[in-house]
Design an enzyme around this catalytic site. Structure first.
Site, PDB file in Angstrom:
ATOM      1  N   TYR A 103      -8.791   5.757 -12.843  1.00  0.00           N
ATOM      2  CA  TYR A 103      -8.781   6.446 -11.540  1.00  0.00           C
ATOM      3  C   TYR A 103      -8.571   7.952 -11.673  1.00  0.00           C
ATOM      4  CZ  TYR A 103      -6.877   1.743 -10.422  1.00  0.00           C
ATOM      5  OH  TYR A 103      -6.619   0.413 -10.348  1.00  0.00           O
ATOM      6  N   GLU A 119       3.739  -7.116   1.641  1.00  0.00           N
ATOM      7  CA  GLU A 119       3.331  -7.369   0.253  1.00  0.00           C
ATOM      8  C   GLU A 119       3.450  -6.091  -0.580  1.00  0.00           C
ATOM      9  OE1 GLU A 119      -0.725  -8.486   0.965  1.00  0.00           O
ATOM     10  OE2 GLU A 119      -0.201 -10.450   1.773  1.00  0.00           O
ATOM     11  N   PRO A 120       4.650  -5.530  -0.689  1.00  0.00           N
ATOM     12  CA  PRO A 120       4.787  -4.277  -1.444  1.00  0.00           C
ATOM     13  C   PRO A 120       4.652  -4.511  -2.942  1.00  0.00           C
ATOM     14  CG  PRO A 120       6.957  -5.099  -0.866  1.00  0.00           C
ATOM     15  CD  PRO A 120       5.954  -6.037  -0.214  1.00  0.00           C
ATOM     16  N   GLY A 121       3.987  -3.627  -3.632  1.00  0.00           N
ATOM     17  CA  GLY A 121       3.874  -3.706  -5.079  1.00  0.00           C
ATOM     18  C   GLY A 121       4.364  -2.414  -5.712  1.00  0.00           C
ATOM     19  N   GLY A 175       0.763  -1.251   0.000  1.00  0.00           N
ATOM     20  CA  GLY A 175       0.000   0.000   0.000  1.00  0.00           C
ATOM     21  C   GLY A 175       0.782   1.284   0.000  1.00  0.00           C
ATOM     22  N   CYS A 193     -11.268   5.461 -29.434  1.00  0.00           N
ATOM     23  CA  CYS A 193     -12.532   6.177 -29.613  1.00  0.00           C
ATOM     24  C   CYS A 193     -13.349   6.193 -28.331  1.00  0.00           C
ATOM     25  CB  CYS A 193     -13.286   5.582 -30.783  1.00  0.00           C
ATOM     26  SG  CYS A 193     -12.332   5.786 -32.288  1.00  0.00           S
ATOM     27  N   ARG A 235      -4.555   3.610 -15.984  1.00  0.00           N
ATOM     28  CA  ARG A 235      -4.753   4.316 -14.724  1.00  0.00           C
ATOM     29  C   ARG A 235      -5.417   5.683 -14.871  1.00  0.00           C
ATOM     30  NH1 ARG A 235      -1.120   5.849 -11.856  1.00  0.00           N
ATOM     31  NH2 ARG A 235      -2.115   5.451  -9.873  1.00  0.00           N
TER      32      ARG A 235
HETATM   33  C1  LIG Z   1      -2.693  -4.939  -4.441  1.00  0.00           C
HETATM   34  C2  LIG Z   1      -2.276  -5.633  -3.202  1.00  0.00           C
HETATM   35  C3  LIG Z   1      -1.016  -5.383  -2.644  1.00  0.00           C
HETATM   36  C4  LIG Z   1      -0.042  -4.387  -3.200  1.00  0.00           C
HETATM   37  O1  LIG Z   1      -0.450  -3.078  -3.057  1.00  0.00           O
HETATM   38  P1  LIG Z   1       0.553  -1.886  -3.431  1.00  0.00           P
HETATM   39  O2  LIG Z   1      -0.213  -0.677  -3.162  1.00  0.00           O
HETATM   40  O3  LIG Z   1       0.922  -2.046  -4.860  1.00  0.00           O
HETATM   41  O4  LIG Z   1       1.736  -2.021  -2.533  1.00  0.00           O
HETATM   42  C5  LIG Z   1      -0.669  -6.096  -1.507  1.00  0.00           C
HETATM   43  N1  LIG Z   1      -1.516  -6.999  -0.946  1.00  0.00           N
HETATM   44  C6  LIG Z   1      -2.727  -7.252  -1.470  1.00  0.00           C
HETATM   45  C7  LIG Z   1      -3.593  -8.253  -0.805  1.00  0.00           C
HETATM   46  C8  LIG Z   1      -3.156  -6.576  -2.593  1.00  0.00           C
HETATM   47  O5  LIG Z   1      -4.371  -6.828  -3.097  1.00  0.00           O
END
Ligand SMILES: *Cc1c(COP(=O)(O)O)cnc(C)c1O
Length: 422
Positions: free
Chosen positions: A319, A276-278, A241, A344, A315
């Site tokens: 959003y 769980e970093p993305g 997050g 379009c 995105r």
């Molecule tokens: C999307 C998601 C993440 C990653 O979120 P980021 O904002 O990209 O860090 C981590 N855990 C879960 C369960 C998610 O659905």
């Protein structure tokens, strides 16, 4: 910090001029920087060095599932947080160890639960009593035990965009935290489950640490309550997050500040803390390189029509998200324009009344901070192909996802006999 910078007046990815990639691979194309990915992976890990125990790091595959990206992160010691059987297969194919994989998601099918069990993944994050019971039955039938955590919904407002908020009571994710004690007691009795902890993930692109701290505080209180009831808790998953700056000059909490907050809140928990970093790993490690098709006169400002569109980078349409947009060879002159794609739909607008580098037909430009939730959200809408992806490594680069041409997509389609019989 990233490795996209001007060298001799031209934007480079590390040491590769972007015009070279555009000439050789075509546009639009996502360009990732290996050094930037590695830097972000290390900065995030270093930021958590103050925890009581080494953390478990699981990259959120949905942010960027490219196999090369996953392999790079596996080399950095990262596992994966997956949300589908397809992502699980990718993480394994990229060389991630099964026991480093966490399976999240509110709608895992029976087949996906079985797939995770057969692979021997590290942890299922259960999102409901219904799912927990089903997983227990599938595991018991196979004679195995599923390591799992219960995802709770802490009912905090992450203060982010509604569509990427996941921790409010009316969001679909996790179980209401008030249900957690009874559910934990029930599920922990089931043969087939090794319920070992709690998980939380309250949303994405968070620009404030307070909601996270609130959520983690609630989780800590629940940990004490569960232990008080006699449960053994060894793992606590704090999700992802953390936001990234999308506008130059924008200031967000640093991984370091996040890590310090987590260390403070989790002190004495006596568990392995999981993350769980993305976005924070992938976001600024990629740009979307595009070419200006033409600049069309408008009533007020001109429309800069680029060859990337909402199907390549969703995105902004999805959003209203902002991406900085810069010329690859800025002349120093500026203009105000509307940056749009060829699709379009009026929604195929990347920016309105944007101050940007002056651009003319044929110029190259980039959307920055496109490494997360970019290529992975691509579609073939308007019968456009699937966008290509490239990874740069110093002065070299490799195509890490071929462009899928419209003809290849049409090849999977069939006109049934009943339409061609006369
Ligand atoms: C999307 C998601 C993440 C990653 O979120 P980021 O904002 O990209 O860090 C981590 N855990 C879960 C369960 C998610 O659905």
């Amino acid at each position: 910090m990233d490795h996209f910078r001007l060298i001799d007046g031209e934007l480079h990815a590390e040491d590769v001029p972007l015009s070279r990639i555009a000439d050789e691979v075509g546009t639009p194309v996502y360009v990732y920087s290996r050094a930037t990915f590695e830097r972000h992976a290390r900065v995030f890990r270093d930021a958590l060095s103050g925890l009581d125990r080494p953390p478990h790091l699981a990259f959120a595959v949905k942010a960027n599932p490219n196999l090369a990206v996953l392999r790079l992160l596996a080399n950095e010691g990262y596992g994966a947080d997956v949300v589908s059987g397809g992502e699980l297969a990718r993480a394994l194919a990229a060389g991630m160890a099964a026991h480093d994989i966490v399976f999240s998601g509110v709608g895992k099918t029976a087949a996906e639960l079985a797939q995770g069990l057969d692979a021997g993944i590290g942890q299922f994050n259960i999102e409901s009593g219904e799912e927990g019971r089903e997983l227990a039955a599938i595991a018991a039938a196979r004679g195995v035990v599923a390591r799992c955590a219960l995802r709770v919904n802490p009912d905090v407002d992450a203060g982010t965009h509604d569509k990427i908020s996941t921790g409010k009571a009316d969001n679909k994710f996790g179980v209401p935290i008030s249900h957690a004690p009874a559910l934990f007691a029930e599920l922990s009795q089931l043969p087939g489950l090794d319920l070992r902890g709690l998980a939380v993930h309250i949303g994405s692109q968070l620009s404030d640490l307070d909601p996270l701290e609130q959520a983690f505080g609630k989780l800590g209180a629940m940990l004490r309550e569960l232990r008080g009831a006699g449960h053994t808790i060894t793992h606590m998953d704090l999700g992802g997050g953390l936001g990234v700056p999308y506008r130059s000059g924008e200031v967000l909490p640093t991984p370091h500040a996040y890590g310090a907050m987590v260390a403070r809140v989790t002190r004495g928990w006596d568990v392995t803390v999981m993350f769980e970093p993305g976005r924070v790993i992938a976001g600024n490690a990629g740009v979307l390189l595009t070419r200006v098709i033409r600049v069309k006169r408008g009533l007020n400002h001109p429309f800069v029509i680029v060859d990337a569109a909402m199907n390549d980078l969703a995105r902004p349409a999805l959003y209203g998200a902002w991406h900085d947009f810069d010329a690859v060879r800025p002349s120093g002159e500026r203009m105000t324009g509307n940056i749009v794609g060829p699709i379009c739909e009026t929604g195929d607008t990347f920016a309105t009344d944007r101050q940007t580098d002056a651009l003319v037909a044929g110029d190259l430009a980039v959307f920055r901070t496109a490494g997360a939730y970019g290529a992975t959200m691509a579609s073939s809408y308007n019968s456009r192909g699937f966008v290509a992806e490239v990874m740069v490594d110093g002065a070299d680069y490799a195509v890490v996802a071929e462009r899928i041409l419209p003809a290849a997509i049409a090849d999977a389609e069939r006109v049934p006999d009943f339409l061609t019989r006369r």
